[in-house]
Design an enzyme around this catalytic site. Structure first.
Site, PDB file in Angstrom:
ATOM      1  N   LYS A 112      51.225   4.194 -47.218  1.00 42.77           N
ATOM      2  CA  LYS A 112      52.505   5.101 -46.383  1.00 42.77           C
ATOM      3  C   LYS A 112      53.519   6.360 -46.711  1.00 42.77           C
ATOM      4  O   LYS A 112      54.077   6.578 -45.761  1.00 42.77           O
ATOM      5  CB  LYS A 112      53.961   3.767 -47.314  1.00 42.77           C
ATOM      6  CG  LYS A 112      53.529   2.599 -46.848  1.00 42.77           C
ATOM      7  CD  LYS A 112      53.997   1.392 -47.035  1.00 42.77           C
ATOM      8  CE  LYS A 112      53.287  -0.310 -46.870  1.00 42.77           C
ATOM      9  NZ  LYS A 112      52.271  -0.436 -47.395  1.00 42.77           N
TER      10      LYS A 112
HETATM   11  C1  LIG Z   1      51.455  -1.370 -46.668  1.00 45.41           C
HETATM   12  C2  LIG Z   1      50.097  -0.836 -47.773  1.00 45.41           C
HETATM   13  C3  LIG Z   1      48.843  -1.959 -47.113  1.00 45.41           C
HETATM   14  C4  LIG Z   1      49.349  -2.668 -45.526  1.00 45.41           C
HETATM   15  O1  LIG Z   1      49.056  -1.413 -44.908  1.00 45.41           O
HETATM   16  P1  LIG Z   1      49.608  -2.438 -43.192  1.00 45.41           P
HETATM   17  O2  LIG Z   1      50.285  -0.808 -42.809  1.00 45.41           O
HETATM   18  O3  LIG Z   1      50.932  -3.036 -43.459  1.00 45.41           O
HETATM   19  O4  LIG Z   1      48.832  -3.137 -42.491  1.00 45.41           O
HETATM   20  C5  LIG Z   1      47.702  -1.546 -47.776  1.00 45.41           C
HETATM   21  N1  LIG Z   1      47.868  -1.318 -49.736  1.00 45.41           N
HETATM   22  C6  LIG Z   1      48.496  -0.760 -49.789  1.00 45.41           C
HETATM   23  C7  LIG Z   1      48.033  -0.074 -50.862  1.00 45.41           C
HETATM   24  C8  LIG Z   1      50.140  -0.488 -48.658  1.00 45.41           C
HETATM   25  O5  LIG Z   1      50.971  -0.164 -49.783  1.00 45.41           O
END
Ligand SMILES: *Cc1c(COP(=O)(O)O)cnc(C)c1O
Length: 468
Positions: A112
């Site tokens: 993120k």
């Molecule tokens: C948020 C997240 C995801 C999922 O991503 P999306 O964009 O919600 O599909 C997968 N792995 C980790 C470690 C995350 O923090």
């Protein structure tokens, strides 16, 4: 660039408008009216660019004249300067034709950061230009809160309030939030559950007077700018492994569908991308959709990959908009049906169109543990449970067409040390960044699960300044 709502009722907005609005007023999600195009001939040139320079080429047409080119370049440079790998999103080959792209080199060691480090700075720039301040309120069960805090720390225009359920996040997760010493960062431990925290955020947004007075905003995963920032690493992977003539496939650990949707966007923009494999844990609503054409929700179950424990993937609405021929009325009807009955379906022809690009995969906790162990045996490297699901998807579902596939690694293994140790017998070493947190003082206020207390706290601690 103009942006449309997936539900067709809200007014079209420019980039600044969608950045600050997040959700459209008709409840829809914004997406660009048309896709900027990159032709095959430009791929070899793009392949030679640094990550920052490629990001500028991709982001500039979306931003339009909201931010001058030189300022945008400086914002991008600054956003990725704090990543602990010069490539920003390095790739490693783990077996012939299979690369792992590490998206976890940002300040909180999760993917993120790649979007939020840029989006926080874009917010700041636009707010400063307008002489406005906002207050961001967010609820977190662990990881999103720290990524949002890291994105906003030091901002002159944003106060950020993050609520976590008291005693229910891990020590490392809590310290990643509470040791940030910036005066605009406010941590609140709520005496309640994560759902209580989320309900408090919703209640604050629904309190119209409070919302306006505080200029509340969110940096949640439906904000278009987050998708935009994520398009860059798909483009980077595709141009690095292809000269534009053959497609590169991707396997993506998926929750809210934001990450993998950015891959779809990159493909629409002309980057050489083949199939996108949606990888889920036991919360497999998307996998079931791509198998059957029916979206039907089931209760969420807790797994080793908590960031994928989601049964309503909000960003899916953006793909649905294209599947339903960009007809906002039909999207609104499908979503309304999902809200009331927990399901909606697309036609066989629409499903077939989705499956031209998407494939889907699921892995339960037992399979995830086995994959972490297998990866460790074959490469000697630890991998976190989310990334392991993506790697397993790449190995099992890759099209055997001789084209490369990239599995996206979304979290650093040290963020999930128990799961890694259970599978491999080895505890992943804690990176310096995390180890340092254990010594720092914490700042956090405990509040009861009570709207009035939280609103009073926000009102008392929000810096003064004009509402956006
Ligand atoms: C948020 C997240 C995801 C999922 O991503 P999306 O964009 O919600 O599909 C997968 N792995 C980790 C470690 C995350 O923090």
């Amino acid at each position: 660039m103009r942006y449309l709502s997936t539900r067709g009722e809200a007014p079209a907005l420019d980039f600044e408008g969608v950045l600050l609005a997040g959700l459209a007023t008709d409840g829809g999600l914004y997406l660009p009216e048309s896709w900027p195009e990159f032709d095959t001939a430009s791929m070899p040139r793009l392949a030679r660019l640094s990550y920052d320079a490629l990001a500028l080429e991709i982001v500039a047409p979306f931003v339009g004249d909201a931010i001058p080119q030189a300022a945008l370049a400086a914002i991008i440079r600054d956003a990725y300067a704090g990543f602990d790998d010069p490539a920003v999103v390095p790739m490693r080959a783990i077996e012939p034709g299979l690369q792992v792209m590490e998206l976890f080199h940002g300040p909180t060691l999760a993917f993120k950061d790649v979007a939020l480090q840029l989006v926080g700075r874009l917010f700041d720039h636009v707010l400063a230009k307008r002489g406005r301040r906002i207050a961001i309120v967010a609820a977190t069960s662990g990881d999103t809160g720290s990524a949002a805090i890291e994105a906003c720390r030091g901002s002159k225009s944003i106060d950020i309030f993050v609520m976590h359920p008291k005693g229910r996040v891990s020590d490392v997760q809590r310290r990643q939030m509470t040791t940030v010493a910036a005066p605009n960062v406010h941590n609140i431990a709520i005496e309640g559950s994560f759902d209580d925290c989320q309900d408090l955020v919703k209640a604050m947004f629904n309190d119209r007077a409070f919302r306006a007075e505080m200029a509340l905003s969110a940096v949640n995963s439906i904000n278009w700018a987050r998708i935009m920032a994520q398009i860059v690493y798909y483009a980077a992977g595709a141009v690095a492994l292809s000269d534009g003539r053959w497609p590169v496939h991707f396997a993506v650990p998926t929750g809210n569908f934001g990450n993998v949707y950015a891959g779809y966007a990159a493909k629409r923009m002309g980057f050489p991308i083949g199939r996108l494999i949606v990888a889920s844990n036991r919360n497999d609503i998307l996998t079931r959709f791509f198998e059957s054409g029916t979206m039907s929700s089931e209760p969420v179950v807790a797994t080793q990959s908590p960031s994928m424990d989601i049964q309503v993937s909000s960003n899916f609405e953006r793909l649905l908009f294209d599947l339903l021929d960009r007809d906002g009325r039909r999207v609104a009807d499908a979503i309304a049906s999902f809200r009331t009955s927990g399901r909606f379906a697309v036609s066989p022809a629409e499903l077939a169109r989705a499956r031209e690009t998407f494939d889907a995969f699921r892995l339960d906790d037992e399979g995830t543990t086995a994959e972490i162990a297998r990866h460790h045996r074959s490469t000697g490297m630890p991998v976190d449970p989310h990334s392991a699901i993506g790697i397993a998807a790449a190995r099992e579902r890759r099209p055997w067409d001789g084209r490369p596939i990239v599995a996206l690694a979304t979290a650093h293994p040290a963020k999930f040390p128990d799961a890694v140790e259970r599978a491999t017998g080895v505890r992943p070493p804690m990176p310096k960044r995390l180890a340092a947190l254990m010594q720092l003082p914490e700042r956090c206020t405990t509040l009861p699960n009570e709207l009035a207390s939280v609103e009073n706290h926000v009102r008392a601690h929000r810096s003064r300044g004009a509402a956006a």
